[in-house]
Scaffold this active site. Structure first.
Site, short mmCIF file in Angstrom:
data_model
loop_
_atom_site.label_atom_id
_atom_site.label_comp_id
_atom_site.label_asym_id
_atom_site.label_seq_id
_atom_site.Cartn_x
_atom_site.Cartn_y
_atom_site.Cartn_z
N HIS A 122 47.36 51.24 30.13
CA HIS A 122 47.85 50.11 29.32
C HIS A 122 48.61 50.50 28.06
O HIS A 122 48.06 51.11 27.16
CB HIS A 122 46.67 49.23 28.90
CG HIS A 122 46.00 48.52 30.03
ND1 HIS A 122 46.32 47.24 30.40
CD2 HIS A 122 45.03 48.93 30.87
CE1 HIS A 122 45.57 46.88 31.43
NE2 HIS A 122 44.77 47.90 31.72
N GLU A 194 39.04 46.22 26.66
CA GLU A 194 39.34 47.55 27.18
C GLU A 194 40.10 48.34 26.13
O GLU A 194 41.13 47.89 25.63
CB GLU A 194 40.16 47.46 28.47
CG GLU A 194 40.57 48.80 29.05
CD GLU A 194 39.45 49.54 29.76
OE1 GLU A 194 39.71 50.64 30.28
OE2 GLU A 194 38.33 49.02 29.78
N HIS A 275 43.44 45.78 38.37
CA HIS A 275 42.81 46.11 37.09
C HIS A 275 41.49 45.40 36.98
O HIS A 275 41.25 44.38 37.62
CB HIS A 275 43.71 45.70 35.92
CG HIS A 275 44.87 46.61 35.73
ND1 HIS A 275 45.65 46.59 34.60
CD2 HIS A 275 45.38 47.60 36.50
CE1 HIS A 275 46.60 47.50 34.69
NE2 HIS A 275 46.46 48.11 35.83
N ASN A 297 42.15 50.58 39.08
CA ASN A 297 41.65 51.27 37.89
C ASN A 297 40.13 51.22 37.83
O ASN A 297 39.53 50.15 38.05
CB ASN A 297 42.22 50.64 36.63
CG ASN A 297 43.70 50.88 36.47
OD1 ASN A 297 44.34 51.50 37.32
ND2 ASN A 297 44.26 50.40 35.37
#
Length: 368
Positions: A122, A194, A275, A297
């Site tokens: 990201h 995150e 994700h 991920n």
């Protein structure tokens, strides 16, 4: 137009891909591996790493089952790799850490005997200086070796207006295409928290992308390069939550494929990324793979696995970890063999390794 993945359906192994090798792979070879995964109906798990130890755990796991590894570094994880004491005001520590991590993986990966993709995770708009720094490192490596340092990079501009998100991604893909770098981009928002980014209060409608969203991405990016993947939102949330608290709708991915497929002349044209996969139901993961996910991920679950190895070691050996001298065997007995970091860090690597292997199985990979 013919299905670009069709040629890989008859292959028995990813080693049948011409030019496949052990070590870091980039460009056409890396993209062919993702095509192979899509043709064969499985995805690769990508694991966030923060240092050589976590990198080694991923490489060990992949080598143990004979599968390609996907190692990725977040901006915060990159800064940690370089050292938390370093100034990171202009993202220089994050750039340094990501570049150091990529070079580390390049140095050791061939010894594990498997292909490896190296990725940056990201990157929001405010983190673009980090992205720019990694691209500069790619350019230097490309000029020296003919290939970029990394296999792929992710831009996460999902907080921006959709048109701006896609437009900025297009500008970066133009910079990446000459080096044959793969771009991963995100549309919609992955909820939860995150790496310091908190989307826990985001509006629920932002958690689900639309066919129009994905079609705009295709129409804008595909004329530049085929090498892009989309992290489309279908209710994804970072972290682990109680069952029922997260409503995934992987069938949305199917609707995106069916919307575009007839317009380009073949089924499932999109390469999707999943994700917020930690803690997801296995059925949702399998459905997402069936609908074109080639990468998922994994971070939260492997963070816990790494910690759990240390936790179990401490519980089993606590009597030997209360001081340098003195343990259940005698008050003058030394404890160096127990508190040596190589002892307990290795326990963390082993539990993370086992969770990494589970991640491959979750994604329908042909694990022996």
């Amino acid at each position: 137009m013919a299905d670009p993945c069709a040629e890989f359906k008859g292959m028995n192994s990813f080693w049948d891909i011409p030019g496949m090798k052990a070590g870091v792979i980039t460009g056409d070879l890396a993209w062919k591996l993702l095509k192979y995964c899509k043709a064969k109906g499985f995805a690769l798990p990508a694991f966030n790493c923060t240092g050589s130890s976590t990198c080694n755990a991923v490489l060990e796991a992949a080598a143990k089952i004979g599968m390609p590894a996907y190692i990725q570094f977040s901006e915060g994880g990159s800064a940690f790799f370089a050292g938390k004491a370093l100034d990171n005001k202009n993202k220089q520590a994050s750039i340094l850490g990501a570049v150091a991590g990529a070079h580390y993986v390049r140095a050791v990966a061939p010894a594990y005997g498997i292909p490896v993709l190296v990725h940056s995770d990201h990157c929001a708009k405010k983190l673009l200086p980090w992205f720019d720094g990694m691209l500069e490192a790619d350019k230097v490596h490309f000029e020296q070796t003919g290939e970029p340092l990394f296999s792929s990079h992710m831009l996460d501009l999902s907080e921006e207006p959709h048109e701006e998100n896609v437009s900025i991604c297009a500008e970066y893909l133009k910079k990446m295409a000459p080096m044959k770098l793969i771009l991963e981009m995100e549309i919609g928002i992955t909820g939860g928290v995150e790496d310091g980014v908190d989307n826990s209060g985001v509006s629920k409608d932002k958690l689900y992308s639309t066919p129009e969203d994905t079609e705009l991405v295709w129409n804008t990016l595909s004329p530049i390069s085929e090498k892009f993947t989309i992290a489309a939102a279908f209710g994804n949330v970072h972290g682990v939550y109680k069952p029922g608290n997260v409503k995934l709708q992987p069938e949305l991915l199917d609707s995106f494929q069916k919307n575009l497929g007839p317009k380009v002349g073949y089924d499932k044209p999109f390469f999707f990324v999943f994700h917020g996969g930690s803690g997801s139901e296995k059925s949702d993961i399998h459905n997402a793979v069936d609908f074109g996910v080639v990468k998922m991920n994994v971070d939260t679950d492997t963070q816990w696995a790494y910690w759990e190895g240390l936790l179990k070691f401490y519980k089993a050996k606590s009597g030997y970890l209360q001081g340098q001298i003195g343990n259940p065997e005698g008050e003058d007995k030394p404890n160096k063999s127990y508190y040596d970091p190589r002892k307990w860090v290795r326990c963390s690597e082993e539990t993370m390794r086992d969770r990494v292997i589970e991640g491959f199985k979750d994604l329908k990979a042909p694990v022996p």
